[in-house]
Design a protein around this motif. Structure first.
Motif, PDB file in Angstrom:
ATOM      1  N   VAL A  10      -6.273  -8.077  -9.138  1.00 47.70           N
ATOM      2  CA  VAL A  10      -6.924  -9.364  -9.010  1.00 47.70           C
ATOM      3  C   VAL A  10      -7.607  -9.668 -10.334  1.00 47.70           C
ATOM      4  N   SER A  11      -7.527 -10.911 -10.780  1.00 48.69           N
ATOM      5  CA  SER A  11      -8.138 -11.297 -12.049  1.00 48.69           C
ATOM      6  C   SER A  11      -9.432 -12.065 -11.822  1.00 48.69           C
ATOM      7  N   TYR A  12     -10.415 -11.697 -12.608  1.00 54.71           N
ATOM      8  CA  TYR A  12     -11.685 -12.395 -12.654  1.00 54.71           C
ATOM      9  C   TYR A  12     -11.700 -13.253 -13.912  1.00 54.71           C
ATOM     10  N   LEU A  13     -12.682 -14.141 -14.008  1.00 54.50           N
ATOM     11  CA  LEU A  13     -12.791 -15.012 -15.163  1.00 54.50           C
ATOM     12  C   LEU A  13     -12.794 -14.201 -16.462  1.00 54.50           C
ATOM     13  N   ASP A  14     -13.480 -13.062 -16.438  1.00 53.80           N
ATOM     14  CA  ASP A  14     -13.617 -12.214 -17.628  1.00 53.80           C
ATOM     15  C   ASP A  14     -12.291 -11.612 -18.098  1.00 53.80           C
ATOM     16  N   ASP A  15     -11.291 -11.609 -17.237  1.00 54.51           N
ATOM     17  CA  ASP A  15      -9.978 -11.037 -17.564  1.00 54.51           C
ATOM     18  C   ASP A  15      -9.052 -12.052 -18.220  1.00 54.51           C
ATOM     19  N   LEU A  16      -9.476 -13.296 -18.300  1.00 56.80           N
ATOM     20  CA  LEU A  16      -8.595 -14.388 -18.726  1.00 56.80           C
ATOM     21  C   LEU A  16      -9.013 -14.913 -20.094  1.00 56.80           C
ATOM     22  N   ALA A  17      -8.019 -15.407 -20.850  1.00 63.38           N
ATOM     23  CA  ALA A  17      -8.282 -15.928 -22.193  1.00 63.38           C
ATOM     24  C   ALA A  17      -7.335 -17.091 -22.480  1.00 63.38           C
ATOM     25  N   PRO A  18      -7.808 -18.073 -23.252  1.00 54.19           N
ATOM     26  CA  PRO A  18      -6.935 -19.182 -23.627  1.00 54.19           C
ATOM     27  C   PRO A  18      -5.648 -18.682 -24.288  1.00 54.19           C
ATOM     28  N   GLY A  19      -4.553 -19.332 -23.942  1.00 59.66           N
ATOM     29  CA  GLY A  19      -3.253 -18.951 -24.486  1.00 59.66           C
ATOM     30  C   GLY A  19      -2.455 -18.037 -23.588  1.00 59.66           C
ATOM     31  N   GLN A  20      -3.099 -17.383 -22.618  1.00 61.47           N
ATOM     32  CA  GLN A  20      -2.351 -16.530 -21.699  1.00 61.47           C
ATOM     33  C   GLN A  20      -1.394 -17.396 -20.889  1.00 61.47           C
TER      34      GLN A  20
END
Length: 159
Positions: A10-20
């Motif tokens: 499961v992904s949290y906000l902290d796991d995500l980055a622009p461009g993914q």
């Protein structure tokens, strides 16, 4: 929501980055009866309900309602490919376009790109994710493009 391990974590906000970017593996085939039944209940216009009437319109044949396409897109997002912590919780859309109609027999899939990740200043346990979602048919033609904002929990911040 990583391209290599989307189905197991499961992904949290902290796991995500622009461009993914994320490519969904699920496919949905659209049939004429579902187009007509959705339209009968939610968008009863001739080009969504009747093959003969639809031929005489700008669509030149039966076409799914854009709202049906949006609902199908949501179904493609809710599943193992995009497991966001807290689910897919929308805060709104900046853009929603239907460049091509969805036809009976089309098979749909989705791809997403993270545009922006913004932790909330007033609610440290969550943040906002701006996501471009493109729904494609079997010919890799975009049939829906949306830019929406999702509310996503942060890791270890009350989750």
């Amino acid at each position: 929501m990583s391209t290599t391990d989307a189905s197991t974590s499961v992904s949290y906000l902290d796991d995500l980055a622009p461009g993914q970017r994320f490519v969904g593996s699920m496919r949905l085939q659209v049939d004429a009866q579902r187009i007509k039944s959705f339209a009968a209940e939610f968008d009863p216009q001739p080009f969504h309900l009747d093959d003969d009437a639809a031929r005489g319109t700008l669509f030149r044949g039966l076409a799914a309602s854009g709202w049906h396409t949006a609902a199908l897109t949501m179904r493609l997002l809710v599943g193992k490919d995009f497991p966001l912590a807290g689910g897919i919780v929308g805060a709104g859309f900046d853009e929603l376009r239907w460049p091509l109609p969805v036809r009976p027999g089309d098979t749909l899939r989705v791809e997403c790109e993270v545009l922006e990740v913004r932790p909330s200043k007033s609610r440290p346990e969550q943040g906002l994710l701006k996501l471009r979602t493109t729904t494609f048919n079997q010919h890799d033609q975009a049939v829906q493009i949306s830019v929406g904002t999702l509310v996503v929990p942060r890791r270890g911040k009350g989750s």
